[in-house]
Design a protein around this motif. Structure first.
Motif, PDB file in Angstrom:
ATOM      1  N   GLY A  69       0.810  -1.214   0.000  1.00 49.80           N
ATOM      2  CA  GLY A  69       0.000   0.000   0.000  1.00 49.80           C
ATOM      3  C   GLY A  69       0.840   1.259   0.000  1.00 49.80           C
ATOM      4  N   ARG A  70       1.938   1.231   0.747  1.00 48.65           N
ATOM      5  CA  ARG A  70       2.810   2.410   0.788  1.00 48.65           C
ATOM      6  C   ARG A  70       3.455   2.657  -0.564  1.00 48.65           C
ATOM      7  N   ARG A  71       3.846   1.561  -1.222  1.00 53.94           N
ATOM      8  CA  ARG A  71       4.583   1.693  -2.475  1.00 53.94           C
ATOM      9  C   ARG A  71       3.669   1.982  -3.665  1.00 53.94           C
ATOM     10  N   TYR A  72       2.510   1.324  -3.703  1.00 53.22           N
ATOM     11  CA  TYR A  72       1.663   1.419  -4.901  1.00 53.22           C
ATOM     12  C   TYR A  72       0.267   1.966  -4.626  1.00 53.22           C
ATOM     13  N   GLY A  73      -0.225   1.781  -3.418  1.00 47.97           N
ATOM     14  CA  GLY A  73      -1.617   2.069  -3.097  1.00 47.97           C
ATOM     15  C   GLY A  73      -2.290   0.785  -2.649  1.00 47.97           C
ATOM     16  N   PRO A  74      -3.425   0.891  -1.968  1.00 47.52           N
ATOM     17  CA  PRO A  74      -4.070  -0.306  -1.420  1.00 47.52           C
ATOM     18  C   PRO A  74      -4.719  -1.163  -2.493  1.00 47.52           C
ATOM     19  N   VAL A  75      -4.857  -2.463  -2.175  1.00 47.10           N
ATOM     20  CA  VAL A  75      -5.660  -3.386  -2.963  1.00 47.10           C
ATOM     21  C   VAL A  75      -7.025  -3.474  -2.285  1.00 47.10           C
ATOM     22  N   VAL A  76      -8.095  -3.340  -3.071  1.00 47.66           N
ATOM     23  CA  VAL A  76      -9.437  -3.404  -2.492  1.00 47.66           C
ATOM     24  C   VAL A  76     -10.223  -4.517  -3.167  1.00 47.66           C
ATOM     25  N   ALA A  77     -11.109  -5.132  -2.406  1.00 46.99           N
ATOM     26  CA  ALA A  77     -11.963  -6.208  -2.925  1.00 46.99           C
ATOM     27  C   ALA A  77     -13.389  -5.689  -3.013  1.00 46.99           C
ATOM     28  N   VAL A  78     -14.062  -5.986  -4.121  1.00 47.70           N
ATOM     29  CA  VAL A  78     -15.414  -5.488  -4.345  1.00 47.70           C
ATOM     30  C   VAL A  78     -16.231  -6.571  -5.027  1.00 47.70           C
ATOM     31  N   HIS A  79     -17.505  -6.592  -4.730  1.00 49.19           N
ATOM     32  CA  HIS A  79     -18.419  -7.473  -5.449  1.00 49.19           C
ATOM     33  C   HIS A  79     -18.515  -6.968  -6.886  1.00 49.19           C
ATOM     34  N   ARG A  80     -18.380  -7.871  -7.856  1.00 49.28           N
ATOM     35  CA  ARG A  80     -18.412  -7.446  -9.261  1.00 49.28           C
ATOM     36  C   ARG A  80     -19.719  -6.722  -9.592  1.00 49.28           C
ATOM     37  N   ALA A  81     -20.822  -7.185  -9.032  1.00 42.52           N
ATOM     38  CA  ALA A  81     -22.104  -6.539  -9.294  1.00 42.52           C
ATOM     39  C   ALA A  81     -22.112  -5.100  -8.802  1.00 42.52           C
ATOM     40  N   HIS A  82     -21.441  -4.836  -7.682  1.00 48.02           N
ATOM     41  CA  HIS A  82     -21.402  -3.462  -7.160  1.00 48.02           C
ATOM     42  C   HIS A  82     -20.567  -2.567  -8.062  1.00 48.02           C
ATOM     43  N   LEU A  83     -19.463  -3.086  -8.575  1.00 49.60           N
ATOM     44  CA  LEU A  83     -18.658  -2.294  -9.505  1.00 49.60           C
ATOM     45  C   LEU A  83     -19.452  -1.982 -10.769  1.00 49.60           C
ATOM     46  N   LEU A  84     -20.143  -2.974 -11.315  1.00 49.29           N
ATOM     47  CA  LEU A  84     -20.942  -2.739 -12.517  1.00 49.29           C
ATOM     48  C   LEU A  84     -22.054  -1.732 -12.262  1.00 49.29           C
ATOM     49  N   GLU A  85     -22.645  -1.778 -11.087  1.00 59.68           N
ATOM     50  CA  GLU A  85     -23.701  -0.817 -10.744  1.00 59.68           C
ATOM     51  C   GLU A  85     -23.155   0.608 -10.735  1.00 59.68           C
ATOM     52  N   ILE A  86     -21.989   0.796 -10.141  1.00 57.90           N
ATOM     53  CA  ILE A  86     -21.378   2.134 -10.101  1.00 57.90           C
ATOM     54  C   ILE A  86     -21.062   2.610 -11.516  1.00 57.90           C
ATOM     55  N   LEU A  87     -20.520   1.728 -12.333  1.00 57.97           N
ATOM     56  CA  LEU A  87     -20.196   2.108 -13.710  1.00 57.97           C
ATOM     57  C   LEU A  87     -21.463   2.429 -14.505  1.00 57.97           C
ATOM     58  N   ARG A  88     -22.496   1.612 -14.376  1.00 55.66           N
ATOM     59  CA  ARG A  88     -23.731   1.854 -15.132  1.00 55.66           C
ATOM     60  C   ARG A  88     -24.354   3.190 -14.771  1.00 55.66           C
ATOM     61  N   GLN A  89     -24.325   3.531 -13.492  1.00 50.32           N
ATOM     62  CA  GLN A  89     -24.920   4.796 -13.068  1.00 50.32           C
ATOM     63  C   GLN A  89     -24.184   6.009 -13.613  1.00 50.32           C
ATOM     64  N   ALA A  90     -22.918   5.823 -13.996  1.00 43.25           N
ATOM     65  CA  ALA A  90     -22.127   6.930 -14.541  1.00 43.25           C
ATOM     66  C   ALA A  90     -22.247   7.047 -16.060  1.00 43.25           C
ATOM     67  N   VAL A  91     -22.883   6.080 -16.707  1.00 42.15           N
ATOM     68  CA  VAL A  91     -23.073   6.120 -18.161  1.00 42.15           C
ATOM     69  C   VAL A  91     -24.325   6.937 -18.471  1.00 42.15           C
ATOM     70  N   PRO A  92     -24.290   7.816 -19.461  1.00 40.35           N
ATOM     71  CA  PRO A  92     -25.517   8.534 -19.846  1.00 40.35           C
ATOM     72  C   PRO A  92     -26.649   7.553 -20.124  1.00 40.35           C
ATOM     73  N   ALA A  93     -27.836   7.849 -19.582  1.00 43.93           N
ATOM     74  CA  ALA A  93     -28.943   6.893 -19.644  1.00 43.93           C
ATOM     75  C   ALA A  93     -29.286   6.495 -21.069  1.00 43.93           C
ATOM     76  N   GLN A  94     -29.200   7.439 -21.996  1.00 47.04           N
ATOM     77  CA  GLN A  94     -29.582   7.144 -23.370  1.00 47.04           C
ATOM     78  C   GLN A  94     -28.538   6.333 -24.122  1.00 47.04           C
ATOM     79  N   ALA A  95     -27.362   6.137 -23.514  1.00 48.80           N
ATOM     80  CA  ALA A  95     -26.272   5.464 -24.226  1.00 48.80           C
ATOM     81  C   ALA A  95     -26.381   3.948 -24.185  1.00 48.80           C
ATOM     82  N   LEU A  96     -26.981   3.398 -23.145  1.00 47.96           N
ATOM     83  CA  LEU A  96     -26.962   1.957 -22.932  1.00 47.96           C
ATOM     84  C   LEU A  96     -28.216   1.312 -23.507  1.00 47.96           C
ATOM     85  N   ARG A  97     -28.016   0.394 -24.451  1.00 44.73           N
ATOM     86  CA  ARG A  97     -29.124  -0.313 -25.088  1.00 44.73           C
ATOM     87  C   ARG A  97     -28.989  -1.794 -24.755  1.00 44.73           C
ATOM     88  N   THR A  98     -29.763  -2.240 -23.754  1.00 39.90           N
ATOM     89  CA  THR A  98     -29.727  -3.641 -23.358  1.00 39.90           C
ATOM     90  C   THR A  98     -30.644  -4.452 -24.260  1.00 39.90           C
TER      91      THR A  98
END
Length: 397
Positions: A102-131
């Motif tokens: 952590g001192r040399r590079y920064g911390p390693v963090v663990a996250v649920h993949r679904a939570h990461l995808l949720e954060i990314l989806r919320q940052a995408v313009p709503a009209q851009a994503l066509r499921t």
């Protein structure tokens, strides 16, 4: 009558991104920040809970910071406080100096993949994503491309293939490239709610088998296993039963986690890697993430490199007036780095999966005798990456 979208209807630069996973969503966010109009074509009709966790290494977290999402991810992640490799009895073979890392590079963090995808989806313009949009064909017209899909036809100034290891973009535009190759081992993944999370994570190496434990911020645990096996096998009485047969005799808390797991939460996937491409780009099309450099998961860098790709692609496009020259620079930047990490990851996986007692015994001895500083130094090429700056377009005066 087909529906024509994107390129022919807007005045700004337009991009078609195929694939709405980590790499595709991050690319859309980065391009949007740089003034592009983006259309993401995602085959899935909806994003369900994805039963896997992932480790975000410092290079991946830096990419998220450049996207403006690092703090949101850290709020939903757990900083890893201990790690390393054990044998099946629980004896440490190698311990990671997490504080020094952590001192040399920064911390390693663990996250649920679904939570990461949720954060990314919320940052995408709503009209851009066509499921629910199935891409059926990609046709080249000189340097440009037309994408045919279940909702019509799309064109743009840029085509991004972020559609994973079985990429349709890659198969369409690189038709002679070899298919992904089986690495020789299969993997199980499951999120477990055992009432309390383990005090520490890390991996355990046996003989042709491995288990990994990743505590998550919501109190659950991401558990994965790997074993040498013929390609395409499935357990006749369920994959959880197979995991329990293989790993329930290993050290705590592996038996307790397996006892708390549910069959419907277990995913099993054979592990594949993509032979190296000679280029990640063709004309105004670019590949990124697993579509470009799918690798074995043995360095935990897959999602991290996809985030790097996304930021680098958008920044490089902003630095060049022509898309084709920008993609040449993107290819030069990304291909050498990602293929180097893919080679290292495959080597680690090969050694970790050694099954013959003499070889595995020597491996374990080398791990015990290797200083922690040497282990950190081996991570240096992956973790020292610094993101280029995303330059938003100037505001109209």
């Amino acid at each position: 009558m087909s529906e024509r979208t994107a390129g022919s209807t807007t005045g700004g630069r337009t991009a078609i991104v195929i694939g709405g996973g980590v790499g595709g969503l991050a690319t859309a966010i980065a391009l949007d920040r740089c003034g592009w109009q983006v259309e993401i074509l995602e085959r899935a009709a909806a994003f369900g809970e994805i039963g896997a966790g992932l480790s975000l290494w410092p290079n991946g977290v830096r990419a998220l910071d450049e996207l403006g999402l690092g703090d949101q991810v850290r709020e939903r992640a757990l900083t890893e406080t201990e790690g390393g490799i054990r044998d099946v009895t629980g004896r440490w073979l190698s311990r990671t100096d997490v504080e020094e890392l952590g001192r040399r590079y920064g911390p390693v963090v663990a996250v649920h993949r679904a939570h990461l995808l949720e954060i990314l989806r919320q940052a995408v313009p709503a009209q851009a994503l066509r499921t629910g949009t199935e891409v059926t064909a990609i046709e080249a017209d000189g340097p440009h491309f037309e994408v045919r899909h279940s909702a019509g036809t799309s064109q743009g100034d840029l085509l991004v293939g972020a559609d994973g290891i079985r990429s349709l973009v890659r198969r369409s535009l690189w038709p002679g490239h070899p298919a992904p190759r089986y690495a020789g081992y299969t993997a199980w993944r499951v999120i477990v709610d055992a009432g309390r999370r383990p005090a520490s994570g890390g991996e355990t190496w046996g003989r042709g088998e491995r288990v990994g434990i990743v505590p998550l911020a919501d109190g659950t645990t991401y558990l994965f296993g790997a074993a040498n096996a013929p390609e395409g096998q499935r357990s006749p009485d369920g994959e959880l039963a197979e995991m329990r047969r293989r790993f329930s005799g290993w050290h705590a808390p592996i038996p307790e986690l397996l006892a708390a797991a549910s069959e419907d939460a277990v995913m099993r996937h054979d592990i594949y890697a993509l032979p190296p491409l000679r280029s990640f780009v063709r004309g105004t099309a670019a590949l990124l993430g697993d579509a470009a450099h799918a690798m074995t998961p043995d360095m935990g860098q897959g999602a991290n490199l996809a985030l790097e790709d996304a930021v680098t692609l958008a920044a490089t496009l902003s630095a060049h007036s022509a898309v084709e020259s920008a993609l040449v620079a993107y290819d030069r930047d990304r291909r050498a780095r990602t293929q180097m990490i893919a080679r290292r990851s495959r080597l680690i996986g090969t050694v970790a999966q050694w099954s013959r007692p003499p070889a595995a015994g020597v491996r374990d001895l080398v791990l015990r005798l290797s200083p922690s500083a040497a282990m950190l130094k081996a991570l240096d090429p992956a973790l020292t990456w610094t993101p280029p700056t995303l330059n938003p377009p100037p505001r109209p005066s």
